[in-house]
Scaffold this active site. Sequence first.
Site, PDB file in Angstrom:
ATOM      1  N   LYS A  22      60.803 103.344   0.427  1.00 20.18           N
ATOM      2  CA  LYS A  22      60.172 102.022   0.498  1.00 20.18           C
ATOM      3  C   LYS A  22      59.657 101.740   1.906  1.00 20.18           C
ATOM      4  O   LYS A  22      58.529 101.302   2.080  1.00 20.18           O
ATOM      5  CB  LYS A  22      61.205 100.949   0.102  1.00 20.18           C
ATOM      6  CG  LYS A  22      60.754  99.537   0.380  1.00 20.18           C
ATOM      7  CD  LYS A  22      61.793  98.510  -0.033  1.00 20.18           C
ATOM      8  CE  LYS A  22      62.839  98.218   0.999  1.00 20.18           C
ATOM      9  NZ  LYS A  22      62.359  97.424   2.158  1.00 20.18           N
ATOM     10  N   ASN A  23      60.496 102.006   2.910  1.00 22.85           N
ATOM     11  CA  ASN A  23      60.122 101.619   4.270  1.00 22.85           C
ATOM     12  C   ASN A  23      59.076 102.528   4.901  1.00 22.85           C
ATOM     13  O   ASN A  23      58.592 102.255   5.997  1.00 22.85           O
ATOM     14  CB  ASN A  23      61.358 101.543   5.173  1.00 22.85           C
ATOM     15  CG  ASN A  23      62.196 100.310   4.869  1.00 22.85           C
ATOM     16  OD1 ASN A  23      61.791  99.464   4.067  1.00 22.85           O
ATOM     17  ND2 ASN A  23      63.354 100.200   5.505  1.00 22.85           N
ATOM     18  N   ARG A  93      58.996  90.144   4.072  1.00 23.82           N
ATOM     19  CA  ARG A  93      58.754  90.107   5.511  1.00 23.82           C
ATOM     20  C   ARG A  93      57.831  91.218   5.994  1.00 23.82           C
ATOM     21  O   ARG A  93      57.062  91.052   6.928  1.00 23.82           O
ATOM     22  CB  ARG A  93      60.114  90.263   6.197  1.00 23.82           C
ATOM     23  CG  ARG A  93      60.391  89.196   7.154  1.00 23.82           C
ATOM     24  CD  ARG A  93      61.629  89.516   7.952  1.00 23.82           C
ATOM     25  NE  ARG A  93      61.411  89.045   9.301  1.00 23.82           N
ATOM     26  CZ  ARG A  93      60.893  89.774  10.250  1.00 23.82           C
ATOM     27  NH1 ARG A  93      60.581  91.029  10.035  1.00 23.82           N
ATOM     28  NH2 ARG A  93      60.703  89.259  11.439  1.00 23.82           N
ATOM     29  N   CYS A 117      65.004  84.363   7.318  1.00 22.38           N
ATOM     30  CA  CYS A 117      65.396  85.568   6.594  1.00 22.38           C
ATOM     31  C   CYS A 117      66.904  85.584   6.516  1.00 22.38           C
ATOM     32  O   CYS A 117      67.585  85.157   7.446  1.00 22.38           O
ATOM     33  CB  CYS A 117      64.872  86.789   7.328  1.00 22.38           C
ATOM     34  SG  CYS A 117      65.538  88.321   6.710  1.00 22.38           S
ATOM     35  N   ARG A 122      65.164  87.395  13.003  1.00 21.29           N
ATOM     36  CA  ARG A 122      64.105  88.399  12.858  1.00 21.29           C
ATOM     37  C   ARG A 122      62.722  87.904  13.293  1.00 21.29           C
ATOM     38  O   ARG A 122      61.819  87.726  12.476  1.00 21.29           O
ATOM     39  CB  ARG A 122      64.039  88.899  11.415  1.00 21.29           C
ATOM     40  CG  ARG A 122      65.295  89.619  11.002  1.00 21.29           C
ATOM     41  CD  ARG A 122      65.199  90.173   9.613  1.00 21.29           C
ATOM     42  NE  ARG A 122      64.661  91.514   9.562  1.00 21.29           N
ATOM     43  CZ  ARG A 122      64.562  92.221   8.438  1.00 21.29           C
ATOM     44  NH1 ARG A 122      64.924  91.705   7.302  1.00 21.29           N
ATOM     45  NH2 ARG A 122      64.082  93.437   8.465  1.00 21.29           N
ATOM     46  N   ASP A 125      57.783  88.331  17.658  1.00 19.48           N
ATOM     47  CA  ASP A 125      57.178  88.183  18.985  1.00 19.48           C
ATOM     48  C   ASP A 125      56.689  89.515  19.560  1.00 19.48           C
ATOM     49  O   ASP A 125      55.661  89.576  20.236  1.00 19.48           O
ATOM     50  CB  ASP A 125      58.184  87.522  19.945  1.00 19.48           C
ATOM     51  CG  ASP A 125      59.514  88.276  20.007  1.00 19.48           C
ATOM     52  OD1 ASP A 125      60.043  88.632  18.938  1.00 19.48           O
ATOM     53  OD2 ASP A 125      60.018  88.527  21.119  1.00 19.48           O
ATOM     54  N   ASP A 307      70.897  99.672   7.611  1.00 24.39           N
ATOM     55  CA  ASP A 307      70.696  99.562   6.162  1.00 24.39           C
ATOM     56  C   ASP A 307      71.769 100.297   5.353  1.00 24.39           C
ATOM     57  O   ASP A 307      71.775 100.231   4.122  1.00 24.39           O
ATOM     58  CB  ASP A 307      69.303 100.088   5.777  1.00 24.39           C
ATOM     59  CG  ASP A 307      68.200  99.100   6.169  1.00 24.39           C
ATOM     60  OD1 ASP A 307      68.521  97.961   6.550  1.00 24.39           O
ATOM     61  OD2 ASP A 307      67.017  99.483   6.099  1.00 24.39           O
ATOM     62  N   ARG A 399      64.092  94.945  -5.285  1.00 21.55           N
ATOM     63  CA  ARG A 399      63.160  95.092  -4.167  1.00 21.55           C
ATOM     64  C   ARG A 399      63.279  96.482  -3.541  1.00 21.55           C
ATOM     65  O   ARG A 399      62.333  96.940  -2.908  1.00 21.55           O
ATOM     66  CB  ARG A 399      63.447  94.041  -3.081  1.00 21.55           C
ATOM     67  CG  ARG A 399      63.012  92.641  -3.440  1.00 21.55           C
ATOM     68  CD  ARG A 399      63.166  91.727  -2.230  1.00 21.55           C
ATOM     69  NE  ARG A 399      62.756  92.463  -1.044  1.00 21.55           N
ATOM     70  CZ  ARG A 399      63.353  92.403   0.147  1.00 21.55           C
ATOM     71  NH1 ARG A 399      64.384  91.625   0.324  1.00 21.55           N
ATOM     72  NH2 ARG A 399      62.911  93.110   1.165  1.00 21.55           N
TER      73      ARG A 399
HETATM   74  C1  UD1 Z   1      62.945  97.587   9.568  1.00 19.43           C
HETATM   75  C2  UD1 Z   1      63.275  97.933   8.147  1.00 19.43           C
HETATM   76  C3  UD1 Z   1      64.654  97.363   7.752  1.00 19.43           C
HETATM   77  C4  UD1 Z   1      65.726  97.821   8.749  1.00 19.43           C
HETATM   78  C5  UD1 Z   1      65.272  97.542  10.178  1.00 19.43           C
HETATM   79  C6  UD1 Z   1      66.213  98.138  11.199  1.00 19.43           C
HETATM   80  C7  UD1 Z   1      61.089  98.045   7.114  1.00 19.43           C
HETATM   81  C8  UD1 Z   1      60.110  97.443   6.168  1.00 19.43           C
HETATM   82  N1  UD1 Z   1      62.239  97.391   7.277  1.00 19.43           N
HETATM   83  O1  UD1 Z   1      62.877  96.170   9.648  1.00 19.43           O
HETATM   84  O2  UD1 Z   1      64.965  97.837   6.442  1.00 19.43           O
HETATM   85  O3  UD1 Z   1      66.910  97.132   8.496  1.00 19.43           O
HETATM   86  O4  UD1 Z   1      63.969  98.096  10.430  1.00 19.43           O
HETATM   87  O5  UD1 Z   1      66.340  99.505  11.024  1.00 19.43           O
HETATM   88  O6  UD1 Z   1      60.868  99.109   7.663  1.00 19.43           O
HETATM   89  N2  UD1 Z   1      63.013  92.051  16.877  1.00 19.43           N
HETATM   90  C9  UD1 Z   1      62.606  91.144  17.834  1.00 19.43           C
HETATM   91  N3  UD1 Z   1      61.276  90.840  17.903  1.00 19.43           N
HETATM   92  C10 UD1 Z   1      60.324  91.404  17.099  1.00 19.43           C
HETATM   93  C11 UD1 Z   1      60.757  92.345  16.143  1.00 19.43           C
HETATM   94  C12 UD1 Z   1      62.116  92.640  16.061  1.00 19.43           C
HETATM   95  O7  UD1 Z   1      63.411  90.599  18.576  1.00 19.43           O
HETATM   96  O8  UD1 Z   1      59.137  91.093  17.241  1.00 19.43           O
HETATM   97  C13 UD1 Z   1      64.469  92.393  16.748  1.00 19.43           C
HETATM   98  C14 UD1 Z   1      65.057  91.987  15.402  1.00 19.43           C
HETATM   99  O9  UD1 Z   1      65.463  90.639  15.395  1.00 19.43           O
HETATM  100  C15 UD1 Z   1      66.222  92.948  15.272  1.00 19.43           C
HETATM  101  C16 UD1 Z   1      65.712  94.217  15.982  1.00 19.43           C
HETATM  102  O10 UD1 Z   1      64.595  93.805  16.750  1.00 19.43           O
HETATM  103  O11 UD1 Z   1      67.354  92.463  15.956  1.00 19.43           O
HETATM  104  C17 UD1 Z   1      65.291  95.318  15.048  1.00 19.43           C
HETATM  105  O12 UD1 Z   1      64.413  94.809  14.072  1.00 19.43           O
HETATM  106  P1  UD1 Z   1      63.190  95.647  13.496  1.00 19.43           P
HETATM  107  O13 UD1 Z   1      63.374  97.099  13.801  1.00 19.43           O
HETATM  108  O14 UD1 Z   1      61.916  95.027  13.926  1.00 19.43           O
HETATM  109  O15 UD1 Z   1      63.354  95.432  11.936  1.00 19.43           O
HETATM  110  P2  UD1 Z   1      62.188  95.461  10.890  1.00 19.43           P
HETATM  111  O16 UD1 Z   1      61.100  96.331  11.413  1.00 19.43           O
HETATM  112  O17 UD1 Z   1      61.851  94.080  10.472  1.00 19.43           O
END
Ligand code: UD1
Length: 420
Positions: A22-23, A93, A117, A122, A125, A307, A399
């Site tokens: 999926k990811n 998301r 979420c 999450r 930025d 995950d 999902r």
């Molecule tokens: C992706 C995966 C999700 C997995 C996660 C961590 C997909 C669709 N989803 O989610 O299944 O649990 O990686 O392996 O691939 N953060 C910020 N600012 C940002 C973006 C992220 O502070 O702009 C922080 C988040 O709050 C979190 C950390 O970075 O604490 C990691 O999040 P991130 O790797 O971005 O998760 P996703 O990409 O949303």
Amino acid sequence: MDKLLIKGGATLNGGIRISGAKNAALPILAATLLTEQPVHLSNLPHLHDITTMVELLGVMGVEAVINEDMSVEINAGTIKDQKAPYSLVKTMRASILVLGPLVAHYGRASVSLPGGCAIGSRPVDLHIMGLEAMGAEVQIVDGYIEARVDGRLKGAEIEFGVVTVTGTENILMAAALAEGQTIIRNAAKEPEVVDLANCLKAMGAKIEGEGTDTIVVEGVESLHGCEYSVMPDRIETGTYLVAGAVTGGKVTLKNTDASIMKSVLDKLSESGAKITTGDNWIELDMEGKRPKAVSITTAPYPDFPTDMQAQFTVLNSIADGTGVVEETVFENRFMHIQELVRMGAIAQVNGNEAVITGQEKLKAAPVMATDLRASASLVLAALVAEGETLVDRIYHIDRGYECIEEKLQNLGATIKRVAA
Ligand code: UD1
């Protein structure tokens, strides 16, 4: 609303086929926005999130033909509108993944902010910071990220303060069509990022360093169509391996990849499982034994995946001994523990750490899924609980897990979907 009714106690035995990831499929579907030519994708998992992404492309005017085998041909040449509406983004998301490709290809994007979420704040930025560094003007207007650029985005050096998977993917896709070189530092090393890079390369992108923490992209003027098969799902793989481990069973998973599962396989071995791997399969044999408790700390790849945290919390709840589970990626990702305690688990949560003392057995109870991986953990708990467990709100499971009841039935579990 559908529920899952599970009668615990069966030892799982047998083989199943793992679905596409999926990811990886989600960013790859978003990447089709980078070209006007058709992109043919195969090994897509049959999941709600995938349908949502295809629907999101559809509302923008992108044509998608889905075949019976879940291969799909996407033609973004028909796009009419670069807007991702709140109605769809709020349900998934990962819709944020269309932001980078839209700005890079069309010079504009309007993407609803994902909003709250269940597993922490999450923010997005870092996605916005990266695009701004490449010359995009970004404003938040009425809950929408409005991004614009005159002409092409410009290559830039972008350093992420936190490792972000979809953030890395958004910037990688944008950089593929930017003018000049982009260097992404502290990039996510997740295999799904590598799969996206491989698909972008098949579309004509020039990328190096994917899978390391520094990715270098030489932007090209245009990308072309391609055929691409999505990698196997390592989280689905891990979830079924834990299902085998907690039930003392023997499961063989086909169409998967052991080389990207090291941290999870190591912990399963430590818990007493006999693991054998081949080219595209993994076998776990518990030889009827109860697992030993293991301690885990989640962190970005190649460390233990967040995950898989909820599933290992269940393993510890029926294991011999005490295991400590530390969650460092997301705040507030222990909601499943309250439900597990209702099934007789002994767990203490202190901030981002949970201490779980294993019990011989859990007891069935009506439980409610709160997010995707938490819901999978409740199904695992139900497999080892005495009695019949009813898991509510399983739309979360749909999902991310293709045909979960059929796959578990194939392994000998007593599980059925019931309409409320
Ligand atoms: C992706 C995966 C999700 C997995 C996660 C961590 C997909 C669709 N989803 O989610 O299944 O649990 O990686 O392996 O691939 N953060 C910020 N600012 C940002 C973006 C992220 O502070 O702009 C922080 C988040 O709050 C979190 C950390 O970075 O604490 C990691 O999040 P991130 O790797 O971005 O998760 P996703 O990409 O949303």
